[in-house]
Design an enzyme around this catalytic site. Structure first.
Site, PDB file in Angstrom:
ATOM      1  N   GLY A 191       3.263   7.431   2.174  1.00 14.71           N
ATOM      2  CA  GLY A 191       4.219   6.720   1.339  1.00 14.71           C
ATOM      3  C   GLY A 191       4.649   7.463   0.099  1.00 14.71           C
ATOM      4  O   GLY A 191       5.828   7.432  -0.277  1.00 14.71           O
ATOM      5  N   ASP A 228      -3.408  -2.625   9.789  1.00 15.27           N
ATOM      6  CA  ASP A 228      -3.382  -3.039  11.200  1.00 15.27           C
ATOM      7  C   ASP A 228      -4.309  -4.210  11.475  1.00 15.27           C
ATOM      8  O   ASP A 228      -3.945  -5.156  12.180  1.00 15.27           O
ATOM      9  CB  ASP A 228      -3.799  -1.869  12.103  1.00 15.27           C
ATOM     10  CG  ASP A 228      -2.741  -0.793  12.208  1.00 15.27           C
ATOM     11  OD1 ASP A 228      -1.554  -1.106  11.996  1.00 15.27           O
ATOM     12  OD2 ASP A 228      -3.098   0.357  12.504  1.00 15.27           O
ATOM     13  N   THR A 229      -5.525  -4.142  10.936  1.00 18.79           N
ATOM     14  CA  THR A 229      -6.535  -5.145  11.262  1.00 18.79           C
ATOM     15  C   THR A 229      -6.286  -6.488  10.594  1.00 18.79           C
ATOM     16  O   THR A 229      -6.943  -7.475  10.932  1.00 18.79           O
ATOM     17  CB  THR A 229      -7.931  -4.637  10.872  1.00 18.79           C
ATOM     18  OG1 THR A 229      -7.909  -4.192   9.503  1.00 18.79           O
ATOM     19  CG2 THR A 229      -8.347  -3.469  11.766  1.00 18.79           C
ATOM     20  N   ALA A 230      -5.334  -6.544   9.660  1.00 22.47           N
ATOM     21  CA  ALA A 230      -5.013  -7.812   8.991  1.00 22.47           C
ATOM     22  C   ALA A 230      -3.721  -8.432   9.505  1.00 22.47           C
ATOM     23  O   ALA A 230      -3.428  -9.595   9.218  1.00 22.47           O
ATOM     24  CB  ALA A 230      -4.908  -7.588   7.481  1.00 22.47           C
ATOM     25  N   GLY A 251       0.825  -1.195   0.000  1.00 23.40           N
ATOM     26  CA  GLY A 251       0.000   0.000   0.000  1.00 23.40           C
ATOM     27  C   GLY A 251       0.862   1.247   0.000  1.00 23.40           C
ATOM     28  O   GLY A 251       1.964   1.263  -0.561  1.00 23.40           O
ATOM     29  N   GLN A 298       2.761   2.820   2.293  1.00 26.89           N
ATOM     30  CA  GLN A 298       4.124   2.666   2.797  1.00 26.89           C
ATOM     31  C   GLN A 298       4.853   1.508   2.129  1.00 26.89           C
ATOM     32  O   GLN A 298       6.054   1.591   1.863  1.00 26.89           O
ATOM     33  CB  GLN A 298       4.099   2.453   4.314  1.00 26.89           C
ATOM     34  CG  GLN A 298       3.669   3.664   5.110  1.00 26.89           C
ATOM     35  CD  GLN A 298       4.664   4.810   5.042  1.00 26.89           C
ATOM     36  OE1 GLN A 298       5.851   4.615   4.788  1.00 26.89           O
ATOM     37  NE2 GLN A 298       4.173   6.015   5.269  1.00 26.89           N
ATOM     38  N   HIS A 352       4.129   0.474  12.419  1.00 27.48           N
ATOM     39  CA  HIS A 352       3.256   1.004  13.469  1.00 27.48           C
ATOM     40  C   HIS A 352       3.207  -0.044  14.573  1.00 27.48           C
ATOM     41  O   HIS A 352       3.218  -1.242  14.300  1.00 27.48           O
ATOM     42  CB  HIS A 352       1.863   1.277  12.892  1.00 27.48           C
ATOM     43  CG  HIS A 352       0.852   1.787  13.877  1.00 27.48           C
ATOM     44  ND1 HIS A 352       1.150   2.717  14.855  1.00 27.48           N
ATOM     45  CD2 HIS A 352      -0.473   1.506  14.023  1.00 27.48           C
ATOM     46  CE1 HIS A 352       0.053   2.979  15.551  1.00 27.48           C
ATOM     47  NE2 HIS A 352      -0.942   2.250  15.071  1.00 27.48           N
ATOM     48  N   GLU A 357     -11.955  26.016   3.408  1.00 26.76           N
ATOM     49  CA  GLU A 357     -10.880  26.913   3.834  1.00 26.76           C
ATOM     50  C   GLU A 357     -10.006  26.313   4.934  1.00 26.76           C
ATOM     51  O   GLU A 357      -8.965  26.885   5.274  1.00 26.76           O
ATOM     52  CB  GLU A 357     -11.470  28.253   4.287  1.00 26.76           C
ATOM     53  CG  GLU A 357     -12.110  29.023   3.140  1.00 26.76           C
ATOM     54  CD  GLU A 357     -12.563  30.412   3.544  1.00 26.76           C
ATOM     55  OE1 GLU A 357     -12.125  30.901   4.615  1.00 26.76           O
ATOM     56  OE2 GLU A 357     -13.350  31.015   2.797  1.00 26.76           O
ATOM     57  N   SER A 368      -4.060 -10.839  -5.237  1.00 27.94           N
ATOM     58  CA  SER A 368      -4.022  -9.435  -4.842  1.00 27.94           C
ATOM     59  C   SER A 368      -3.971  -8.537  -6.071  1.00 27.94           C
ATOM     60  O   SER A 368      -3.216  -8.788  -7.016  1.00 27.94           O
ATOM     61  CB  SER A 368      -2.800  -9.161  -3.961  1.00 27.94           C
ATOM     62  OG  SER A 368      -2.600  -7.770  -3.794  1.00 27.94           O
TER      63      SER A 368
END
Length: 333
Positions: free
Chosen positions: A131, A80-82, A23, A25, A105, A228, A48
């Protein structure tokens, strides 16, 4: 702070790096590692949609399990969730004593969703920028500041390896700050929830609603509280709060000083402390994991509600008039 002279690029050049995920990063790390003379492979599941892109950019790609088996440094940059599922099914069975497990992370390690074996180094290299910026700065001979942290260091070389990795993606050109998994994770989540995402979004929506309910046109309300906002944030980004107030009118500055503390008051600050405590004690992550395991039902419902807010409807119409604004795929399809 660490810079180029504090890092030895040959350390990471002597290792084999597997990057899990491609992705924002993942692509920046993989391409910059390759350009720094590092052996690198990308780990993606079969089917993928990113696989053709990886191959087009001249990188080797295989399944996460095969990449983990080949590599002796595995950088986990999947969502994170994977990560916990990928780690348990593909990475952990293929880790060898002396390997290094890197993260962009600290959430999964800090909150115990991933528990690495004791005989591998565990470290973090986290650029403080998206990234595409990391990659662009690297190509331009510059860099984006990075955070590094070492959570587990059985051989005593974790920091040197992390700094070498950071140098390979351009981080030491700008500067690298040493931190901990705990501090990076908790401050990152707090910033996202109370200011950058959650707080800003609710402030914008509330301002929009107050003006529309008072009879002002929705288009004017959108411009004043959302469009703005970028102008103001850019000024803060470039020179802090002082630069912002220096650049706006005296009227805006005076009004901001008087009214800002009435909007964000001591009660707001106390609720922010409550949110920080929920992050620190794991309550938030518990909710996150429960929703993921339940099929993301709460997340999907919240997304639906957000998409239906009137500010989104009027915003899409107004952005159609702005030729200078890059439009997301979801709005141009």
């Amino acid at each position: 702070m660490f810079y180029d002279d504090d890092a030895d690029l040959s350390i990471i050049q002597g290792r084999k790096v597997g990057v899990i995920g491609y992705g924002s990063q993942g692509h920046a790390h993989s391409l910059s590692l390759r350009d720094s003379g590092v052996q690198v492979r990308v780990g993606l599941k079969q089917g993928s949609r990113s696989r053709p892109k990886v191959e087009e950019q001249g990188l080797d790609v295989d399944t996460p399990a095969e990449v983990a088996k080949w590599a002796d440094v595995v950088m986990v940059l999947a969502p994170d969730t994977a990560q916990a599922e990928i780690f348990a099914g593909d990475i952990e069975p293929n880790l060898k004593p002396g390997d290094a497990l890197f993260f962009g992370h600290g959430l999964n390690v800090h909150f115990g969703l991933i528990k690495p074996p004791a005989d591998v180094a565990v470290a973090m290299v986290a650029p403080k920028g998206p990234g595409h910026l990391v990659r662009r700065q690297f190509v331009d001979g510059k860099g984006v500041p990075c955070l590094v942290a070492v959570e587990q260091d059985p051989r005593g070389d974790g920091l040197a390896l992390a700094l070498s990795y950071a140098k390979a993606i351009g981080g030491t050109r700008a500067g690298v700050i040493k931190t901990t998994f705990k501090d990076e994770t908790e401050t990152d989540l707090f910033g996202e929830q109370t200011v950058l995402c959650g707080g800003t979004e609710e402030l914008v929506k509330a301002g929009f609603e107050v003006m529309v309910e008072a009879g002002y046109p929705a288009e004017l309300a959108y411009f004043e509280v959302l469009h703005e906002l970028k102008l103001i944030v850019d000024l803060m980004y470039e020179g802090g709060l002082a630069r912002m107030y220096y650049s706006v009118s005296d009227t805006a500055e005076f009004g901001g000083y008087l009214s800002g503390p009435r909007v964000i008051d001591a009660g707001t600050k106390e609720r922010m402390r409550d949110i920080l405590r929920e992050i620190q004690d794991g309550s938030f992550v518990h909710k996150l994991v429960a929703d993921v395991e339940g099929g993301n039902k709460q997340l999907e419902e919240l997304r639906r509600q957000n998409a239906e807010h009137p500010i989104e409807v009027v915003g899409k119409k107004l952005r159609d008039l702005m030729s200078w604004v890059d439009r997301p795929i979801t709005e141009t399809a």
